[in-house]
Design an enzyme around this catalytic site. Structure first.
Site, PDB file in Angstrom:
ATOM      1  N   ARG A  86       0.817  -1.219   0.000  1.00 29.95           N
ATOM      2  CA  ARG A  86       0.000   0.000   0.000  1.00 29.95           C
ATOM      3  C   ARG A  86       0.851   1.270   0.000  1.00 29.95           C
ATOM      4  O   ARG A  86       1.909   1.310   0.619  1.00 29.95           O
ATOM      5  CB  ARG A  86      -0.923   0.000   1.230  1.00 29.95           C
ATOM      6  CG  ARG A  86      -2.004  -1.062   1.157  1.00 29.95           C
ATOM      7  CD  ARG A  86      -2.779  -1.201   2.452  1.00 29.95           C
ATOM      8  NE  ARG A  86      -3.830  -2.187   2.291  1.00 29.95           N
ATOM      9  CZ  ARG A  86      -3.660  -3.506   2.425  1.00 29.95           C
ATOM     10  NH1 ARG A  86      -2.459  -3.988   2.748  1.00 29.95           N
ATOM     11  NH2 ARG A  86      -4.668  -4.339   2.253  1.00 29.95           N
ATOM     12  N   HIS A 111      -1.023  -2.472  -4.555  1.00 34.08           N
ATOM     13  CA  HIS A 111      -0.483  -3.345  -5.617  1.00 34.08           C
ATOM     14  C   HIS A 111      -0.551  -2.700  -7.009  1.00 34.08           C
ATOM     15  O   HIS A 111      -0.870  -3.361  -8.006  1.00 34.08           O
ATOM     16  CB  HIS A 111      -1.215  -4.676  -5.626  1.00 34.08           C
ATOM     17  CG  HIS A 111      -0.981  -5.523  -4.404  1.00 34.08           C
ATOM     18  ND1 HIS A 111       0.176  -5.447  -3.664  1.00 34.08           N
ATOM     19  CD2 HIS A 111      -1.776  -6.458  -3.788  1.00 34.08           C
ATOM     20  CE1 HIS A 111       0.098  -6.299  -2.646  1.00 34.08           C
ATOM     21  NE2 HIS A 111      -1.065  -6.922  -2.700  1.00 34.08           N
ATOM     22  N   HIS A 185       2.807 -12.790  -5.681  1.00 36.60           N
ATOM     23  CA  HIS A 185       1.744 -12.908  -4.678  1.00 36.60           C
ATOM     24  C   HIS A 185       1.159 -14.322  -4.627  1.00 36.60           C
ATOM     25  O   HIS A 185      -0.049 -14.497  -4.472  1.00 36.60           O
ATOM     26  CB  HIS A 185       0.644 -11.889  -4.972  1.00 36.60           C
ATOM     27  CG  HIS A 185      -0.133 -11.433  -3.785  1.00 36.60           C
ATOM     28  ND1 HIS A 185      -1.091 -12.215  -3.176  1.00 36.60           N
ATOM     29  CD2 HIS A 185      -0.094 -10.282  -3.079  1.00 36.60           C
ATOM     30  CE1 HIS A 185      -1.625 -11.553  -2.163  1.00 36.60           C
ATOM     31  NE2 HIS A 185      -1.032 -10.372  -2.077  1.00 36.60           N
ATOM     32  N   THR A 186       1.997 -15.326  -4.748  1.00 41.05           N
ATOM     33  CA  THR A 186       1.529 -16.709  -4.664  1.00 41.05           C
ATOM     34  C   THR A 186       1.058 -17.043  -3.254  1.00 41.05           C
ATOM     35  O   THR A 186       1.708 -16.714  -2.263  1.00 41.05           O
ATOM     36  CB  THR A 186       2.646 -17.675  -5.084  1.00 41.05           C
ATOM     37  OG1 THR A 186       2.881 -17.524  -6.487  1.00 41.05           O
ATOM     38  CG2 THR A 186       2.286 -19.116  -4.792  1.00 41.05           C
ATOM     39  N   ASP A 255      17.091  -8.614   8.440  1.00 42.03           N
ATOM     40  CA  ASP A 255      18.450  -8.104   8.606  1.00 42.03           C
ATOM     41  C   ASP A 255      19.212  -8.359   7.311  1.00 42.03           C
ATOM     42  O   ASP A 255      19.919  -9.351   7.168  1.00 42.03           O
ATOM     43  CB  ASP A 255      19.145  -8.795   9.790  1.00 42.03           C
ATOM     44  CG  ASP A 255      18.534  -8.366  11.127  1.00 42.03           C
ATOM     45  OD1 ASP A 255      18.161  -7.186  11.247  1.00 42.03           O
ATOM     46  OD2 ASP A 255      18.435  -9.215  12.034  1.00 42.03           O
ATOM     47  N   GLU A 313       5.321 -12.695   0.767  1.00 42.25           N
ATOM     48  CA  GLU A 313       5.722 -11.742  -0.265  1.00 42.25           C
ATOM     49  C   GLU A 313       7.044 -11.065   0.121  1.00 42.25           C
ATOM     50  O   GLU A 313       7.093 -10.293   1.076  1.00 42.25           O
ATOM     51  CB  GLU A 313       4.643 -10.685  -0.445  1.00 42.25           C
ATOM     52  CG  GLU A 313       3.244 -11.258  -0.657  1.00 42.25           C
ATOM     53  CD  GLU A 313       2.172 -10.248  -0.344  1.00 42.25           C
ATOM     54  OE1 GLU A 313       2.211  -9.133  -0.915  1.00 42.25           O
ATOM     55  OE2 GLU A 313       1.291 -10.555   0.491  1.00 42.25           O
TER      56      GLU A 313
END
Length: 351
Positions: A86, A111, A185-186, A255, A313
């Site tokens: 977003r 998206h 986006h699986t 990280d 994601e």
């Protein structure tokens, strides 16, 4: 390694769609369409050697174009962009100039807007090399498409360089300053026979959450040790999900200051023994447990709905253009955006 390439219908503008299937010869079979760069199917063996579907999707292109799917679009398997996640109020600034985007999600841009990369038909070509078999998709996103500045040339390559490992490589260039955040986006479900993914075990290689308010980052990175958000040690997705009204839809800071390929998350399912490890060079991983997946019929007649799959994601932070302290998503002419994410599938392991 086997490759199959076949026609797969046409999009709404009459452009030809294709479906590419890659079989590693060891039980992992992946299908990808040039429509939205969608990974339509991944089949892997369980601990007994039985092949099964492990991602949410459809057998036909028409199902992805159907209004029932598009109305509550859950973004099954697709490339999301230009900006994954977003952007608050659909606004940000570049070099002091305000950019305004169409808002398509509760007053924000999600998206890439109403017709992001997930709903575009990409150019395609096969890759056949000694150590790499795959598919290269490319798309030119014109200046001000969905409000984003710059002509953005994007390339996403899908390939298997070793059995059981699917790698996605993203590249982008622009002719004027713009922002870029690309992901896939699986939704994974490692045992479709189960009613949902709440008994899947998840580990996230992070104890830091990108704090958000109404799904928009506050700008703070917070320690989540011992909270419901803490997956630094493996636990079932369902263990603490009751503390969250809509399940998990949260970003975790990794990280990864040097941008190398590091482990980000591990998902496993105890009955099938299947496991997928996710590696990325990106600074965060976003977990969405699919509370708003609509009631649809997917592969092999399986009924989809809330919590039927989990999206993992790998990406930059949401709303980064509005937070100077976040890793930068600005791309300028002469620069190249590059990113790699790998999915390593196995069976029989315990976590």
């Amino acid at each position: 390694m086997k490759q199959v390439f076949r026609p797969w219908g046409r999009d709404r503008e009459g452009r030809d769609l294709v479906l590419y299937t890659l079989d590693d010869g060891k039980g992992t079979v992946v299908s990808i369409s040039n429509y939205g760069g969608i990974i339509t199917s991944i089949r892997t063996p369980d601990r007994y050697g039985q092949s099964g579907e492990v991602v949410l999707g459809f057998d036909s292109a028409d199902a992805y174009l159907d209004e029932r799917y598009l109305t509550d679009c859950p973004y099954f398997g697709c490339i999301t962009g230009r900006y994954a996640g977003r952007i608050a109020c659909g606004e940000f600034s570049i070099d002091g100039e305000r950019v305004r985007l169409p808002v398509n999600n509760g007053g924000n841009t999600l998206h890439g807007g109403f017709r992001g990369f997930d709903k575009r038909t990409w150019n395609h070509q096969l890759i056949m090399a000694e150590d790499k078999y795959g598919l290269e998709l490319s798309y030119l996103s014109p200046h001000l498409e969905e409000g984003f500045p710059g002509n953005l040339q994007v390339k996403v390559t899908y390939f298997m360089s070793s059995p059981g490992t699917l790698t996605l490589k993203y590249q982008a260039t622009t002719d004027r300053p713009t922002v870029v955040n690309l992901t896939n986006h699986t939704y994974f479900n490692l045992n479709m026979r189960q009613p949902d993914i709440l008994d899947h075990r998840l580990r996230i290689l992070s104890k830091k959450n990108i704090e958000s308010n109404n799904l928009i980052p506050t700008g703070q990175i917070i320690d989540i040790t011992g909270t419901a958000f803490d997956f630094s040690e493996p636990k079932t997705i369902g263990r603490d999900i009751g503390q969250l009204p809509d399940g998990y839809d949260h970003g975790y800071a990794l990280d990864n200051d040097k941008g190398g390929l590091i482990p980000a998350a591990v998902l496993s399912e105890p009955v099938s023994g299947r496991q997928v490890e996710i590696f990325t060079d990106q600074p965060s991983v976003h977990i969405y447990t699919g509370y708003y997946i609509p009631a649809l019929t997917g592969h092999e007649g399986v009924q989809y709905g809330p919590y039927k799959g989990v999206a993992i994601e790998t990406q930059h932070y949401p709303d980064s253009p509005n937070h100077p302290g976040f890793p930068c998503t600005l791309l300028r002419p002469g620069e190249v955006f590059e990113s790699i994410t790998s999915y390593r599938f196995s069976a029989g392991a315990s976590m």
